[in-house]
Design a protein around this motif. Sequence first.
Motif, PDB file in Angstrom:
ATOM      1  N   VAL A  21       1.644   9.957 -10.476  1.00  0.00           N
ATOM      2  CA  VAL A  21       1.244   8.578 -10.202  1.00  0.00           C
ATOM      3  C   VAL A  21       0.075   8.650  -9.239  1.00  0.00           C
ATOM      4  CG1 VAL A  21       1.964   6.325  -9.336  1.00  0.00           C
ATOM      5  CG2 VAL A  21       3.630   7.796 -10.513  1.00  0.00           C
ATOM      6  N   LEU A  22      -1.065   8.082  -9.640  1.00  0.00           N
ATOM      7  CA  LEU A  22      -2.305   8.169  -8.871  1.00  0.00           C
ATOM      8  C   LEU A  22      -2.743   6.791  -8.410  1.00  0.00           C
ATOM      9  CD1 LEU A  22      -4.234  10.470 -11.390  1.00  0.00           C
ATOM     10  CD2 LEU A  22      -2.910  11.221  -9.416  1.00  0.00           C
ATOM     11  N   GLY A  23      -3.412   6.731  -7.268  1.00  0.00           N
ATOM     12  CA  GLY A  23      -3.976   5.482  -6.779  1.00  0.00           C
ATOM     13  C   GLY A  23      -5.395   5.690  -6.291  1.00  0.00           C
ATOM     14  N   ALA A  24      -6.231   4.664  -6.482  1.00  0.00           N
ATOM     15  CA  ALA A  24      -7.622   4.718  -5.999  1.00  0.00           C
ATOM     16  C   ALA A  24      -8.060   3.324  -5.601  1.00  0.00           C
ATOM     17  CB  ALA A  24      -8.554   5.270  -7.076  1.00  0.00           C
ATOM     18  N   ASP A  54     -14.691  -5.038  -6.179  1.00  0.00           N
ATOM     19  CA  ASP A  54     -13.773  -4.202  -5.406  1.00  0.00           C
ATOM     20  C   ASP A  54     -12.422  -4.167  -6.120  1.00  0.00           C
ATOM     21  OD1 ASP A  54     -15.857  -3.988  -3.668  1.00  0.00           O
ATOM     22  OD2 ASP A  54     -14.880  -5.009  -1.996  1.00  0.00           O
ATOM     23  N   ALA A  55     -11.888  -2.958  -6.309  1.00  0.00           N
ATOM     24  CA  ALA A  55     -10.700  -2.800  -7.144  1.00  0.00           C
ATOM     25  C   ALA A  55      -9.711  -1.829  -6.518  1.00  0.00           C
ATOM     26  CB  ALA A  55     -11.096  -2.305  -8.535  1.00  0.00           C
ATOM     27  N   GLU A  56      -8.457  -2.048  -6.839  1.00  0.00           N
ATOM     28  CA  GLU A  56      -7.357  -1.165  -6.462  1.00  0.00           C
ATOM     29  C   GLU A  56      -6.644  -0.784  -7.758  1.00  0.00           C
ATOM     30  OE1 GLU A  56      -3.102  -1.557  -4.049  1.00  0.00           O
ATOM     31  OE2 GLU A  56      -4.680  -3.013  -3.714  1.00  0.00           O
ATOM     32  N   ILE A  57      -6.557   0.515  -8.034  1.00  0.00           N
ATOM     33  CA  ILE A  57      -6.120   1.002  -9.338  1.00  0.00           C
ATOM     34  C   ILE A  57      -4.904   1.879  -9.199  1.00  0.00           C
ATOM     35  CG2 ILE A  57      -6.807   2.376 -11.359  1.00  0.00           C
ATOM     36  CD1 ILE A  57      -9.751   1.742 -10.504  1.00  0.00           C
ATOM     37  N   VAL A  58      -3.947   1.706 -10.114  1.00  0.00           N
ATOM     38  CA  VAL A  58      -2.802   2.594 -10.225  1.00  0.00           C
ATOM     39  C   VAL A  58      -2.826   3.201 -11.628  1.00  0.00           C
ATOM     40  CG1 VAL A  58      -0.294   2.821 -10.072  1.00  0.00           C
ATOM     41  CG2 VAL A  58      -1.477   1.159  -8.621  1.00  0.00           C
ATOM     42  N   LEU A  59      -2.661   4.521 -11.712  1.00  0.00           N
ATOM     43  CA  LEU A  59      -2.697   5.235 -12.983  1.00  0.00           C
ATOM     44  C   LEU A  59      -1.526   6.216 -13.027  1.00  0.00           C
ATOM     45  CD1 LEU A  59      -5.791   6.767 -14.729  1.00  0.00           C
ATOM     46  CD2 LEU A  59      -3.745   8.131 -14.456  1.00  0.00           C
ATOM     47  N   VAL A  60      -0.823   6.218 -14.160  1.00  0.00           N
ATOM     48  CA  VAL A  60       0.242   7.205 -14.377  1.00  0.00           C
ATOM     49  C   VAL A  60      -0.198   8.115 -15.516  1.00  0.00           C
ATOM     50  CG1 VAL A  60       2.643   7.585 -15.045  1.00  0.00           C
ATOM     51  CG2 VAL A  60       2.051   5.655 -13.573  1.00  0.00           C
ATOM     52  N   ASP A  61      -0.128   9.420 -15.270  1.00  0.00           N
ATOM     53  CA  ASP A  61      -0.453  10.439 -16.275  1.00  0.00           C
ATOM     54  C   ASP A  61       0.826  11.221 -16.537  1.00  0.00           C
ATOM     55  OD1 ASP A  61      -1.294  12.978 -17.448  1.00  0.00           O
ATOM     56  OD2 ASP A  61      -3.322  12.433 -16.880  1.00  0.00           O
ATOM     57  N   ALA A  62       1.342  11.144 -17.768  1.00  0.00           N
ATOM     58  CA  ALA A  62       2.650  11.713 -18.088  1.00  0.00           C
ATOM     59  C   ALA A  62       2.597  12.434 -19.430  1.00  0.00           C
ATOM     60  CB  ALA A  62       3.706  10.619 -18.113  1.00  0.00           C
ATOM     61  N   GLU A  63       3.698  13.081 -19.769  1.00  0.00           N
ATOM     62  CA  GLU A  63       3.795  13.732 -21.059  1.00  0.00           C
ATOM     63  C   GLU A  63       3.698  12.714 -22.195  1.00  0.00           C
ATOM     64  OE1 GLU A  63       6.259  17.768 -20.882  1.00  0.00           O
ATOM     65  OE2 GLU A  63       7.502  16.012 -20.562  1.00  0.00           O
ATOM     66  N   GLY A  71       0.796  -1.216   0.000  1.00  0.00           N
ATOM     67  CA  GLY A  71       0.000   0.000   0.000  1.00  0.00           C
ATOM     68  C   GLY A  71       0.827   1.263   0.000  1.00  0.00           C
ATOM     69  N   ASP A  72       2.124   1.130   0.279  1.00  0.00           N
ATOM     70  CA  ASP A  72       3.009   2.284   0.332  1.00  0.00           C
ATOM     71  C   ASP A  72       3.814   2.397  -0.963  1.00  0.00           C
ATOM     72  OD1 ASP A  72       1.951   2.461   2.826  1.00  0.00           O
ATOM     73  OD2 ASP A  72       3.775   1.928   3.900  1.00  0.00           O
ATOM     74  N   LYS A 110      -4.903   2.941   2.206  1.00  0.00           N
ATOM     75  CA  LYS A 110      -5.891   2.705   1.153  1.00  0.00           C
ATOM     76  C   LYS A 110      -7.233   3.356   1.465  1.00  0.00           C
ATOM     77  CE  LYS A 110      -3.722  -1.542  -0.477  1.00  0.00           C
ATOM     78  NZ  LYS A 110      -3.857  -2.991  -0.720  1.00  0.00           N
ATOM     79  N   GLY A 111      -7.554   3.491   2.753  1.00  0.00           N
ATOM     80  CA  GLY A 111      -8.814   4.136   3.113  1.00  0.00           C
ATOM     81  C   GLY A 111      -8.881   5.583   2.673  1.00  0.00           C
ATOM     82  N   ASP A 112      -7.718   6.241   2.600  1.00  0.00           N
ATOM     83  CA  ASP A 112      -7.691   7.648   2.186  1.00  0.00           C
ATOM     84  C   ASP A 112      -7.989   7.815   0.708  1.00  0.00           C
ATOM     85  OD1 ASP A 112      -6.997   8.166   4.775  1.00  0.00           O
ATOM     86  OD2 ASP A 112      -4.928   8.742   4.366  1.00  0.00           O
TER      87      ASP A 112
END
Length: 232
Positions: free
Chosen positions: A165-168, A223-232, A88-89, A136-138
């Motif tokens: 780098v985003l997480g949800a 139930d899902a855990e998502i990582v997203l990177v938004d870059a140039e 989670g870190d 993850k609760g945040d």
Amino acid sequence: MIEKRSFESLGHADHGWLNARHHFSFANYYDPARMGWGAIRVWNDDEIAANSGFPPHPHQDMEIITYVRQGAITHQDSMGNKGRTVAGDVQVMSAGNGVRHSEYNLEPETTRIFQIWIMPRERGGQPSWGAKPFPKGDRSGRFVTLASGFADDKDALPIRADARVLGATLKAGESVEHTVGEGRHAYLVPAVGTIEIDGERVDARDGAALTGGQTVTIKALEDAEIVLVDAE
């Protein structure tokens, strides 16, 4: 607009102690159609066996983000840093003009990580390292910025790239939106759970490359855990 890359189609290397899937060309996996996505150069899905890991090795001119999905990773580098990052870190390392580091799983269980490399906005500079917990609760029902090259993201780990780098974490049925700006590139992977992106099904550990100039709706089918990177 949305290019899905199924888990089964990813590059694969099984070294015994390391079972790796490569979203982009890496090491002995080469696909000219998957050399990166904008400034995103590497996204590896690594499973590291107990009491093993990556021995000391060098890097230069790369922003390296480690998202720990299960277990823990212990970092040590030539700058004198040492730290243990748990599930989670997140940890980040700016390789700058050169650094050596090791990443070991000193736990009694398999550690699972996403290893993400982003091209820096400029070459050189002193290397740096940092790590931070992101409960993850945040990030329940919303994206939280985990690492960022933008000064406004004061709670995120700093990187030297025009990227975030985003997480949800989403409960089944919940949705979030993300806008990819014109000329930018986003890449998304569900660490856990199945989602839909504008109706396109994306299963756990599949990748989705998103082109700039669009807003997408991401809905959790479970139930899902998502990582997203938004870059140039």
